[in-house]
Design a protein around this motif. Structure first.
Motif, short mmCIF file in Angstrom:
data_model
loop_
_atom_site.label_atom_id
_atom_site.label_comp_id
_atom_site.label_asym_id
_atom_site.label_seq_id
_atom_site.Cartn_x
_atom_site.Cartn_y
_atom_site.Cartn_z
N CYS A 57 0.70 -1.60 0.26
CA CYS A 57 -0.34 -0.37 -0.02
C CYS A 57 1.02 1.36 -0.02
O CYS A 57 0.32 2.50 -0.21
CB CYS A 57 -1.16 -0.33 1.26
SG CYS A 57 0.14 0.00 2.80
N PHE A 58 2.54 1.30 0.36
CA PHE A 58 3.29 2.21 -0.16
C PHE A 58 2.67 2.76 1.10
O PHE A 58 3.41 4.12 0.89
CB PHE A 58 2.61 2.91 -1.63
CG PHE A 58 3.73 1.95 -2.30
CD1 PHE A 58 4.29 0.93 -2.41
CD2 PHE A 58 3.01 1.61 -3.45
CE1 PHE A 58 5.19 0.78 -3.68
CE2 PHE A 58 2.78 0.53 -3.67
CZ PHE A 58 4.21 -0.05 -4.00
N LEU A 59 1.78 3.08 2.55
CA LEU A 59 2.09 3.23 3.41
C LEU A 59 3.16 3.59 4.68
O LEU A 59 3.80 2.78 4.59
CB LEU A 59 0.78 3.89 4.35
CG LEU A 59 -0.26 3.88 3.17
CD1 LEU A 59 -1.75 2.81 3.97
CD2 LEU A 59 -0.63 4.80 3.20
N VAL A 60 3.43 4.84 5.23
CA VAL A 60 4.73 4.33 6.30
C VAL A 60 3.33 4.44 6.94
O VAL A 60 2.68 4.77 8.14
CB VAL A 60 5.09 5.73 6.44
CG1 VAL A 60 6.35 5.59 7.45
CG2 VAL A 60 5.89 6.34 5.32
N HIS A 61 4.10 2.55 7.82
CA HIS A 61 3.10 2.84 9.11
C HIS A 61 4.98 2.91 10.39
O HIS A 61 6.09 2.13 10.34
CB HIS A 61 3.35 0.54 9.31
CG HIS A 61 2.01 0.96 8.03
ND1 HIS A 61 0.77 1.19 8.70
CD2 HIS A 61 1.93 0.33 6.79
CE1 HIS A 61 0.02 1.18 6.90
NE2 HIS A 61 0.90 0.57 6.59
N HIS A 62 4.36 1.82 11.90
CA HIS A 62 5.31 1.63 12.97
C HIS A 62 5.67 0.30 12.92
O HIS A 62 4.84 -0.61 11.93
CB HIS A 62 4.16 2.27 14.26
CG HIS A 62 5.32 1.51 15.39
ND1 HIS A 62 5.11 0.88 16.11
CD2 HIS A 62 6.41 2.84 15.99
CE1 HIS A 62 6.04 0.99 17.29
NE2 HIS A 62 6.88 2.20 16.85
N ARG A 63 6.75 -0.14 12.92
CA ARG A 63 7.14 -1.57 13.02
C ARG A 63 6.40 -2.22 13.69
O ARG A 63 6.15 -3.77 13.51
CB ARG A 63 8.43 -1.70 14.24
CG ARG A 63 9.11 -0.75 13.68
CD ARG A 63 9.66 -2.12 12.30
NE ARG A 63 11.39 -2.35 11.65
CZ ARG A 63 12.06 -2.53 10.18
NH1 ARG A 63 10.65 -3.76 9.41
NH2 ARG A 63 12.49 -1.80 9.94
N SER A 64 5.30 -1.99 14.64
CA SER A 64 4.77 -3.13 15.70
C SER A 64 3.31 -3.70 14.39
O SER A 64 2.93 -4.67 14.61
CB SER A 64 3.52 -2.47 16.56
OG SER A 64 3.33 -1.23 15.47
N GLN A 65 3.41 -2.81 13.15
CA GLN A 65 2.27 -2.78 11.75
C GLN A 65 2.92 -3.34 11.18
O GLN A 65 2.56 -4.41 10.30
CB GLN A 65 1.66 -1.64 11.26
CG GLN A 65 1.05 -1.34 12.72
CD GLN A 65 0.01 -1.88 12.80
OE1 GLN A 65 -0.65 -2.62 12.08
NE2 GLN A 65 -0.43 -2.03 14.21
N LEU A 66 4.18 -4.35 11.48
CA LEU A 66 4.52 -5.06 10.36
C LEU A 66 4.14 -6.66 10.02
O LEU A 66 4.04 -7.74 11.75
CB LEU A 66 6.38 -4.84 10.65
CG LEU A 66 7.29 -6.20 9.77
CD1 LEU A 66 6.65 -5.15 8.06
CD2 LEU A 66 8.39 -5.59 9.91
N ALA A 67 3.63 -7.42 9.32
CA ALA A 67 3.21 -8.58 8.89
C ALA A 67 4.09 -9.66 8.40
O ALA A 67 4.77 -11.14 9.19
CB ALA A 67 2.21 -8.80 8.60
N ASN A 68 5.13 -9.18 7.06
CA ASN A 68 6.00 -9.99 6.73
C ASN A 68 7.69 -8.69 6.36
O ASN A 68 7.45 -8.22 5.80
CB ASN A 68 5.47 -10.87 5.43
CG ASN A 68 5.99 -11.48 4.98
OD1 ASN A 68 7.24 -11.66 5.16
ND2 ASN A 68 5.29 -12.63 4.04
#
Length: 96
Positions: free
Chosen positions: A75-86
């Motif tokens: 989706c090319f959005l910037v997320h916090h590391r806690s949202q990392l799935a893979n």
């Protein structure tokens, strides 16, 4: 809203007459507290599509990438590391 299936059904004429009467009653209630608004003043705040914005300037401040952030490759959005799935594919939980 609960429905009483044992109650006699009304035909369309009865329903339309009741709804018209209800609407008339509601209309009088709603207009009683209505505040007059100046139409020209309200229209000035709206911008029409295709308006000439050539005199406008856009300034954007780009902040450097933080250590606890990642960019999702789906989706090319910037997320916090806690949202990392893979971690291998760098995909967020929403896109996984």
């Amino acid at each position: 809203m609960a429905t009483d299936y044992d109650a006699p059904r009304k035909n369309e004429e009865d329903q339309s007459e009741e709804s018209i009467e209800e609407l008339k009653a509601r209309r009088h209630d709603k207009n009683s507290g209505k505040v007059d608004e100046d139409e020209t003043e309200a229209a000035e705040s709206f911008e029409l599509p295709g308006a000439d914005l050539s005199h406008e300037e856009l300034s954007v401040e780009v902040k450097p990438k933080q250590e606890d952030e990642f960019t999702c490759m789906s989706c090319f959005l910037v997320h916090h590391r806690s949202q990392l799935a893979n971690e291998k594919k760098m995909i967020c939980r929403d896109c996984d």
